[in-house]
Every structure is written in C-alpha cells, then in structure tokens.
Motif scaffolding. Structure first.
Motif, PDB file in Angstrom:
ATOM      1  N   LEU A 170       0.834  -1.202   0.000  1.00 20.35           N
ATOM      2  CA  LEU A 170       0.000   0.000   0.000  1.00 20.35           C
ATOM      3  C   LEU A 170       0.870   1.253   0.000  1.00 20.35           C
ATOM      4  O   LEU A 170       0.555   2.240  -0.675  1.00 20.35           O
ATOM      5  N   GLN A 171       1.980   1.221   0.736  1.00 22.46           N
ATOM      6  CA  GLN A 171       2.893   2.361   0.752  1.00 22.46           C
ATOM      7  C   GLN A 171       3.488   2.598  -0.637  1.00 22.46           C
ATOM      8  O   GLN A 171       3.657   3.742  -1.062  1.00 22.46           O
ATOM      9  N   GLY A 172       3.784   1.520  -1.367  1.00 22.11           N
ATOM     10  CA  GLY A 172       4.282   1.667  -2.732  1.00 22.11           C
ATOM     11  C   GLY A 172       3.258   2.315  -3.640  1.00 22.11           C
ATOM     12  O   GLY A 172       3.591   3.179  -4.463  1.00 22.11           O
ATOM     13  N   VAL A 173       1.989   1.921  -3.498  1.00 28.57           N
ATOM     14  CA  VAL A 173       0.912   2.508  -4.299  1.00 28.57           C
ATOM     15  C   VAL A 173       0.733   3.987  -3.957  1.00 28.57           C
ATOM     16  O   VAL A 173       0.591   4.836  -4.847  1.00 28.57           O
ATOM     17  N   VAL A 174       0.741   4.311  -2.662  1.00 32.82           N
ATOM     18  CA  VAL A 174       0.584   5.706  -2.233  1.00 32.82           C
ATOM     19  C   VAL A 174       1.749   6.557  -2.745  1.00 32.82           C
ATOM     20  O   VAL A 174       1.552   7.685  -3.218  1.00 32.82           O
ATOM     21  N   ALA A 175       2.972   6.029  -2.675  1.00 37.16           N
ATOM     22  CA  ALA A 175       4.133   6.765  -3.185  1.00 37.16           C
ATOM     23  C   ALA A 175       3.998   7.018  -4.685  1.00 37.16           C
ATOM     24  O   ALA A 175       4.347   8.093  -5.183  1.00 37.16           O
ATOM     25  N   HIS A 176       3.479   6.040  -5.416  1.00 38.58           N
ATOM     26  CA  HIS A 176       3.239   6.207  -6.857  1.00 38.58           C
ATOM     27  C   HIS A 176       2.258   7.351  -7.106  1.00 38.58           C
ATOM     28  O   HIS A 176       2.488   8.203  -7.981  1.00 38.58           O
ATOM     29  N   GLU A 177       1.177   7.393  -6.338  1.00 38.20           N
ATOM     30  CA  GLU A 177       0.173   8.438  -6.534  1.00 38.20           C
ATOM     31  C   GLU A 177       0.715   9.808  -6.141  1.00 38.20           C
ATOM     32  O   GLU A 177       0.410  10.812  -6.794  1.00 38.20           O
ATOM     33  N   PHE A 178       1.517   9.877  -5.091  1.00 36.06           N
ATOM     34  CA  PHE A 178       2.113  11.157  -4.716  1.00 36.06           C
ATOM     35  C   PHE A 178       3.043  11.669  -5.812  1.00 36.06           C
ATOM     36  O   PHE A 178       3.146  12.877  -6.034  1.00 36.06           O
ATOM     37  N   SER A 179       3.721  10.774  -6.488  1.00 38.29           N
ATOM     38  CA  SER A 179       4.623  11.214  -7.553  1.00 38.29           C
ATOM     39  C   SER A 179       3.846  11.871  -8.686  1.00 38.29           C
ATOM     40  O   SER A 179       4.349  12.782  -9.352  1.00 38.29           O
ATOM     41  N   ILE A 181       1.301  13.757  -8.208  1.00 40.81           N
ATOM     42  CA  ILE A 181       1.078  15.120  -7.718  1.00 40.81           C
ATOM     43  C   ILE A 181       2.333  15.955  -7.939  1.00 40.81           C
ATOM     44  O   ILE A 181       2.277  17.074  -8.458  1.00 40.81           O
ATOM     45  N   PHE A 182       3.493  15.407  -7.555  1.00 34.94           N
ATOM     46  CA  PHE A 182       4.752  16.140  -7.685  1.00 34.94           C
ATOM     47  C   PHE A 182       5.056  16.485  -9.142  1.00 34.94           C
ATOM     48  O   PHE A 182       5.546  17.572  -9.448  1.00 34.94           O
ATOM     49  N   ASN A 183       4.768  15.554 -10.050  1.00 36.03           N
ATOM     50  CA  ASN A 183       5.165  15.718 -11.449  1.00 36.03           C
ATOM     51  C   ASN A 183       4.176  16.533 -12.271  1.00 36.03           C
ATOM     52  O   ASN A 183       4.346  16.683 -13.476  1.00 36.03           O
ATOM     53  N   GLY A 184       3.126  17.055 -11.632  1.00 33.92           N
ATOM     54  CA  GLY A 184       2.181  17.916 -12.329  1.00 33.92           C
ATOM     55  C   GLY A 184       1.157  17.168 -13.160  1.00 33.92           C
ATOM     56  O   GLY A 184       0.477  17.770 -13.993  1.00 33.92           O
ATOM     57  N   ASP A 185       1.022  15.844 -12.954  1.00 34.35           N
ATOM     58  CA  ASP A 185       0.084  15.057 -13.756  1.00 34.35           C
ATOM     59  C   ASP A 185      -1.363  15.249 -13.317  1.00 34.35           C
ATOM     60  O   ASP A 185      -2.287  15.110 -14.123  1.00 34.35           O
ATOM     61  N   ARG A 261       4.378   8.791 -18.316  1.00 33.85           N
ATOM     62  CA  ARG A 261       4.241   9.333 -16.966  1.00 33.85           C
ATOM     63  C   ARG A 261       4.103   8.209 -15.941  1.00 33.85           C
ATOM     64  O   ARG A 261       4.500   8.366 -14.782  1.00 33.85           O
ATOM     65  N   GLU A 262       3.540   7.081 -16.354  1.00 32.65           N
ATOM     66  CA  GLU A 262       3.414   5.954 -15.435  1.00 32.65           C
ATOM     67  C   GLU A 262       4.783   5.350 -15.119  1.00 32.65           C
ATOM     68  O   GLU A 262       5.070   5.008 -13.968  1.00 32.65           O
ATOM     69  N   PHE A 263       5.633   5.210 -16.132  1.00 30.69           N
ATOM     70  CA  PHE A 263       6.995   4.735 -15.883  1.00 30.69           C
ATOM     71  C   PHE A 263       7.720   5.678 -14.923  1.00 30.69           C
ATOM     72  O   PHE A 263       8.418   5.241 -14.006  1.00 30.69           O
ATOM     73  N   LEU A 264       7.542   6.983 -15.145  1.00 31.77           N
ATOM     74  CA  LEU A 264       8.189   7.980 -14.290  1.00 31.77           C
ATOM     75  C   LEU A 264       7.666   7.890 -12.859  1.00 31.77           C
ATOM     76  O   LEU A 264       8.440   7.951 -11.897  1.00 31.77           O
ATOM     77  N   ALA A 265       6.350   7.732 -12.709  1.00 32.30           N
ATOM     78  CA  ALA A 265       5.762   7.636 -11.368  1.00 32.30           C
ATOM     79  C   ALA A 265       6.241   6.379 -10.649  1.00 32.30           C
ATOM     80  O   ALA A 265       6.486   6.399  -9.442  1.00 32.30           O
ATOM     81  N   ASP A 266       6.388   5.276 -11.381  1.00 36.04           N
ATOM     82  CA  ASP A 266       6.910   4.046 -10.773  1.00 36.04           C
ATOM     83  C   ASP A 266       8.327   4.268 -10.244  1.00 36.04           C
ATOM     84  O   ASP A 266       8.652   3.900  -9.108  1.00 36.04           O
ATOM     85  N   ALA A 267       9.174   4.871 -11.092  1.00 35.54           N
ATOM     86  CA  ALA A 267      10.563   5.105 -10.693  1.00 35.54           C
ATOM     87  C   ALA A 267      10.636   6.062  -9.510  1.00 35.54           C
ATOM     88  O   ALA A 267      11.437   5.871  -8.585  1.00 35.54           O
ATOM     89  N   SER A 268       9.794   7.100  -9.523  1.00 32.55           N
ATOM     90  CA  SER A 268       9.796   8.074  -8.431  1.00 32.55           C
ATOM     91  C   SER A 268       9.348   7.430  -7.126  1.00 32.55           C
ATOM     92  O   SER A 268       9.903   7.709  -6.063  1.00 32.55           O
ATOM     93  N   ILE A 323       2.004  -4.603 -17.276  1.00 34.94           N
ATOM     94  CA  ILE A 323       2.506  -4.792 -15.912  1.00 34.94           C
ATOM     95  C   ILE A 323       3.897  -5.413 -15.906  1.00 34.94           C
ATOM     96  O   ILE A 323       4.771  -5.007 -15.123  1.00 34.94           O
ATOM     97  N   ASP A 324       4.140  -6.406 -16.788  1.00 37.92           N
ATOM     98  CA  ASP A 324       5.457  -7.049 -16.771  1.00 37.92           C
ATOM     99  C   ASP A 324       6.564  -6.081 -17.177  1.00 37.92           C
ATOM    100  O   ASP A 324       7.690  -6.157 -16.667  1.00 37.92           O
ATOM    101  N   LYS A 325       6.253  -5.134 -18.080  1.00 39.49           N
ATOM    102  CA  LYS A 325       7.254  -4.129 -18.465  1.00 39.49           C
ATOM    103  C   LYS A 325       7.550  -3.193 -17.293  1.00 39.49           C
ATOM    104  O   LYS A 325       8.699  -2.797 -17.074  1.00 39.49           O
ATOM    105  N   ARG A 326       6.520  -2.845 -16.551  1.00 39.08           N
ATOM    106  CA  ARG A 326       6.713  -1.965 -15.393  1.00 39.08           C
ATOM    107  C   ARG A 326       7.503  -2.684 -14.304  1.00 39.08           C
ATOM    108  O   ARG A 326       8.344  -2.080 -13.630  1.00 39.08           O
ATOM    109  N   LEU A 327       7.239  -3.974 -14.140  1.00 41.74           N
ATOM    110  CA  LEU A 327       8.001  -4.755 -13.165  1.00 41.74           C
ATOM    111  C   LEU A 327       9.464  -4.884 -13.590  1.00 41.74           C
ATOM    112  O   LEU A 327      10.374  -4.782 -12.761  1.00 41.74           O
ATOM    113  N   ASP A 328       9.695  -5.095 -14.883  1.00 45.60           N
ATOM    114  CA  ASP A 328      11.080  -5.178 -15.380  1.00 45.60           C
ATOM    115  C   ASP A 328      11.846  -3.898 -15.082  1.00 45.60           C
ATOM    116  O   ASP A 328      13.047  -3.931 -14.790  1.00 45.60           O
ATOM    117  N   ALA A 329      11.143  -2.754 -15.155  1.00 46.25           N
ATOM    118  CA  ALA A 329      11.804  -1.461 -14.970  1.00 46.25           C
ATOM    119  C   ALA A 329      12.202  -1.216 -13.516  1.00 46.25           C
ATOM    120  O   ALA A 329      13.252  -0.634 -13.246  1.00 46.25           O
TER     121      ALA A 329
END
Length: 661
Positions: A170-179, A181-185, A261-268, A323-329
């Motif tokens: 859940l913390q990983g999901v919340v961090a993704h959503e906060f990113s 906000i930070f990135n202006g999406d 933007r999803e790849f960026l949010a995952d990395a952030s 999903i598998d591409k996002r997991l690979d990243a």
C-alpha cells in the motif's frame, strides 16, 4: 529531471493536449461532413435531382455549416458540461465515481492503516494531506489522485486495494500516486476528462438518434418521410461510428499523455521509499487478480488509475504500460521475488491485527527523541533537491514525528465532532505561540463555540510546549482533512474568527501569518482559471526584494552579515541596486508578493528557492522558525517542501534504519 523540470514539462504538455484535442475535433468534423455530403447526395439522386453536387462545392452549402456547427456545438457542450461538473476539483470527481470519504477518525482497521501511510508520506514530502476516498463496490486493486490544486487533492483507492495489499505494498501505491502530484500530472488528468467528454458525446448523441427513430419507421407510410427517416438514421449511425472514432482518438490522446508518466511515477515511488518490493508486490497482485473497474466512469478515468481499469483489445491504445514491463523497470528479477513471496505466504500466516497494534504501541514509547529529537532539524543540505522528491529518511523521520506527537493531539487532529473539533487544535496552535494564553482570545472563542470550546483549547495548548515547536506544522497538516469537512458557512465563520483572533493585538506575527495563510489556502477552492506566467525576474524585482529580506532577517546573522548576504543574493535577480528592507514583517505585503512570485515559471522558482535556502544556510543553523517560513513560501509557490530535512547525522540515520529491524 527534478521537480521543477517536471513541472515545466507538465506546463508544456498542457499545450500538447490542446493540440491533440484540436486535431481530433478537426478530423471528427471532417468525417461528419463527408458522411453528410454523401448521404444528402444520395438522397438528392433518389429524388431525381438533375445536377450532382461536387465535393468541392460542399463547404459553400448550408448543410456544411449546419453539420459543422452541430458537431462543434455538441463537442463544446459535452466538454463544458463535464468541466462544470468537475469545477469543484477532486471532491467533485470522487462524488462522480461514487467514492465514499474516509473519515479522519475512522475506526476501521484497514482505513486507519491507509490514513497512517498517507500522513507519513504527506509529512515526509511537504504535501498537504489529501482527502481520502474508498470505492467500496470495487473489488479490483486500483487507485488514483485528482485535484486542481494541493488544497483540493483527493486520493481514491478501491476496497480491493485496502483488503488485498499489505502495508508495504500500500505504501508503494501511495508513493506512486504522490509522484503524480509532484510531477504535475494531477491537474492535466482532470482537464483531460473534460476535454475527452466532448469528443465522446458524439457517439452518445448518435445512439440516442437511432433509439428515437426506432419506432418512427413503422409509423411512416409515405415514401418521402421514409427516405428522410432513412437519411436521419444514416446520420445517427454515422455519429455513433464517428463517436467510436472519437473514442479511438480519446484513447490515443490518453496513451500519449500518460504512458511515459506511469513509468516515471513508478521510478519516483521507488526513489521515495528506497524500496521496490512494495510497488512490485502490488503489481504482482494486480497481474494475478485484476485492476478492472465496474464503474461506468472507468473509461473517462482510465488515464488516472495506477493500473489499466478497462479491458482493451489493442494494447497500443492502453493508457498504461504492460505490468510485466513496469516490473522489469523497477525490479529486473521480479519473477524470483514473486516465487519467494509465494513460498513466504505458504510458510507464514499474516500477523493478526492485535499483534500489529501491540507492536505499534511498543514503538510509540520510543518517541521522536529516539531518532535525534530536534537535532533532526539541525541541517539543510541540498533541501531544494528534495522538493517533490522525499527520500527514505524523510519517510522514517515523518513516522518518528507522528510517534513524538502526544496522543491527545493526534486524536484531536482526526476529530470532526462538535465537542472536540480539529479546529480547536488550530486555535491552540495560535494561543500557544508566545507561551502566554490571552484570556480575551479564549473568551472570544467561547463566545462563538461555547464554554466547553475554551476548555478544550486550553487542554490542547498545554501539550504544545516550547520543546515541541517542531511539531506545529505537522499537527496542522493532520488537522486539515477534518477541518475540510466543515460546511461552506462553517468554514467561513471559522476563518473569520481565526483572523479576528490574530488581529486582536493590532499586529500579525510571522507564525500567525503562516498559520492563517496555510489554513486558508487549504480550505479555499482552487481557481480554475489559467495562470499567466512571469518569465523574467525583472517583472518581479520588488516582490523578490521583500521576500528575500524577510528570509535574511529570519537568520541569526549580525546586521552587517545580513546586509552582505542580501547584496550577494539579490544580484542574481536584479540589475539595479536594491537595499535590504527593514526587519518589519508586514503580512499583507508579504502575502501579495508571494502571489506574484507564484506566477514565475517552474525553473525560475527553482533559482529563487535556491537563493532562499542559501540565506537560511548562511549561519549554519536552521531554526524552527526559519523552516516554517520557508515551508510557507514553498507552499504558496506550489513547491512541496519535505517537513523533515535530509541532512541527518550518521548516528541519527543509523537509529532510524535500526528501528526498522
């Protein structure tokens, strides 16, 4: 790219969104005109018309103007209606999708866990705590954030996410959503809903045309009326088909805007938590189970969710990478991790809620002092680099702040009942500022809210001792979601009383301004009008002079050192001689200057905030009052500043990391 570069990119992406929309509208109107031309030409031929109308002559015909006007009118009305529906910001969208607000004092175990995770991330990142919502009918795992400004930000999670994800996931999901906000999406995503509503309305209009004519054909006997109905039916079918084309364009626009933007949010998200297992675990569960939503608004909100909420036949139109591409990243060896997780689940059952509660209670006894107390606030160390990019130390220290907070204050912050409302906590922050409680202030509060409110404010103020000053803004952040639940009239009365209390002594201190301005910004609806950016410092020299003077005066330097520091910093923003203003804090002019500086482009804001940080660092000591002032400045420049500073001593850092094991 840092926070400011992402904000600049988001500003430019809004222009790209407009271009895509205009292109889609042109293509749709062109397609409608072609269909109208061939339909009317066929109708004319069936009536024995002598002269066939050429395609080049069509733009001069009344039918062209009628078709184009009707199409543009429908698209405009569709977008305008959705924009009007969502003008209230994030909460309007939450109501639209049928989400239920999570009360700040909820007793539900899963909702309490969500509140704790979000509060930790908010305090660590410097963002206001968003209002939380749950989609109770959705069993799939998904989440999204929405809002026009930080003051109306909401976070929506599905019931499936609450029930099926562990705290780490859940913390990983919340961090993704906060990113996002930070990135202006966040703002772009809400605007995209309004834009696409106009494109999609043609398909809906075509459907209603066909439905209304379903029975007309059986009641019409004349050849002429039958032919006319056939033409209208063709137009209706065409509108439905073109509406599908609009859906195609809409998905293309969403894919173009959101996939990277999803790849960026995952990395952030991984960067914030220094932990890829939480988000990876959530993605693995999404792949194993589902992220598809039952909501009829799933199509419109698909670009906002953490995972694809609708089923698509063509992956090229998906708003999210596979999903598998996002997991690979984020975790190249995720398949091994998945295998380990499955084995772990077989060997060990999930800990019970009672065990978790006992562990948290034992942890609370350590308190913030176990992590270095106010020593955590001793250094700055590249603070601007952490704007929009909180680190794992920020998260752990935010958790320590929450543990250091007296239980009575934490309970009050979550309270929205009349007998002990969170707004009393704001009054307590005000009256405890100078260490002396004014009887006249308490009497005015009692006059407005009853005698019991006076006693409640006194009780809360007694826990805000001078050695707990570093908790003040964290306390305020936690109280805001409860205060947001006030009605419009109640908010107005609360803000009016707060302002009256501040002006009772005929002057406004720096903290009084910070307190009132942050509360007002959090409770005031966002202005949806477009911002006109200032692209040169020369357009805001006077405002920069005033704010920089206030920051310099907040330091512990001597007067001569302050003058020298100001002269060194101001040359980057003005080509003319500017003097350090007297140390006389004037709230109104300070506030007006901040509103002007908020119009600077993101990259100009970065340079300005770097200068403010340098001014605070000059004496080698970051006082609580300096940090609060800097936080208020960053808040009004829409640049989230982590509450907990990054430059811990190694000893403090070891204690924080050691507490996790």
């Amino acid at each position: 790219m840092d926070f400011f570069e992402h904000q600049e990119a988001a500003r430019k992406k809004t222009k790209l969104l407009i271009f895509y929309f205009v292109l889609a509208v042109i293509l749709i109107v062109t397609a409608l005109n072609l269909i109208a031309y061939f339909a009317l030409s066929g109708f004319s031929a069936s009536q024995g018309g002598n002269e066939a109308l050429s395609l080049s002559q069509w733009p001069q015909q009344p039918g062209f103007f009628f078709t184009s006007g009707a199409a543009l009118g429908l698209i405009g009305l569709g977008s305008l209606f959705r924009w009007f529906q969502l003008r209230g910001g994030g909460k309007s969208l939450a109501r639209m999708v049928g989400a239920r607000e999570v009360l700040p004092d909820s007793n539900d175990r899963l909702e309490r866990r969500l509140i704790n995770v979000v509060e930790e991330m908010s305090i660590a990142s410097g963002m206001p705590v968003p209002t939380l919502y749950v989609m109770d009918e959705e069993e799939a795992i998904n989440a999204f954030v929405a809002g026009q400004e930080s003051s109306d930000t909401i976070m929506v999670v599905t019931r499936g996410a609450l029930e099926q994800l562990s705290r780490q996931e859940l913390q990983g999901v919340v961090a993704h959503e906060f990113s996002h906000i930070f990135n202006g999406d966040m703002k772009i995503n809400v605007r995209l809903i309004s834009v696409l509503a106009g494109i999609l309305i043609l398909g809906q209009a075509g459907y209603y045309v066909m439905r209304s004519l379903r029975y007309s054909g059986s009641r019409s006997n004349s050849k002429d009326s039958g032919n006319l109905i056939a033409v209208v039916m063709i137009v209706g079918i065409s509108m439905y088909i073109i509406g599908s084309i609009g859906l195609f364009f809409g998905r293309m626009i969403k894919a173009a805007v959101s996939r990277q933007r999803e790849f960026l949010a995952d990395a952030s998200a991984v960067q914030y938590a220094r932990d890829n297992q939480g988000l990876a675990g959530a993605f693995i569960k999404i792949a194993q189970q589902s992220s598809l939503l039952e909501s009829r608004y799933a199509e419109e909100t698909s670009h906002m969710c953490i995972a694809e909420p609708i089923k698509l036949n063509f992956s090229s139109l998906a708003t999210h990478p596979p999903i598998d591409k996002r997991l690979d990243a984020i975790m190249p060896d995720w398949q091994d991790f998945q295998h380990q997780q499955l084995n772990k689940a077989k060997r060990k059952a999930e800990r019970s809620a009672d065990e978790q509660a006992r562990r948290e209670k034992a942890k609370q006894k350590k308190g913030f002092e176990a992590f270095g107390g106010e020593g955590v606030l001793a250094g700055m160390g590249g603070l601007i680099e952490t704007v929009g990019s909180p680190t794992t130390l920020h998260l752990h220290a935010a958790n320590a702040l929450l543990l250091a907070m007296p239980e009575v204050l934490r309970t009050a912050a979550h309270n929205h009942h009349a007998s002990s409302h969170a707004m009393y906590l704001v009054f307590a922050l005000l009256v405890s500022d100078n260490g002396q409680v004014e009887e006249s202030v308490l009497n005015l509060i009692a006059e407005k809210y009853g005698e019991s409110s006076k006693e409640e404010v006194l009780k809360l103020a007694s826990h805000m001792t001078s050695n707990k000053r570093y908790l003040r803004l964290a306390i305020l952040d936690m109280a805001i979601p409860s205060i947001r639940r006030l009605s419009k009239t109640e908010r107005k009365n609360f803000l009016s009383l707060l302002k009256e209390l501040i002006h009772m002594d005929k002057q406004v201190s720096q903290f009084e301004y910070i307190l009132y301005s942050l509360v007002r910004k959090s409770l005031t609806p966002a202005n949806a009008s477009s911002k006109i950016y200032i692209k040169r410092f020369s357009k805001a020299q006077t405002e920069i002079q005033l704010i920089l003077s206030a920051v310099v005066h907040a330091s512990q330097n001597s007067e001569a050192e302050k003058q020298q520091l100001f002269n060194t910093l101001i040359v980057s923003f003005s080509d003319k001689k500017m003097e350090l203003l007297p140390n006389n804090f004037e709230a109104e002019s300070f506030h007006k200057s901040l509103l002007v500086l908020n119009k600077l482009t993101p990259l100009l804001k970065k340079a300005l905030l770097n200068a403010f940080e340098e001014a605070i660092q000059a004496d080698g000591i970051a006082q609580v009052e300096e940090i609060e002032l800097f936080r208020a400045i960053c808040e009004f420049l829409d640049c989230p500043l982590p509450r907990i500073l990054e430059n811990y001593s190694q000893d403090v850092a070891n204690k924080i990391h050691g507490s996790k094991h």
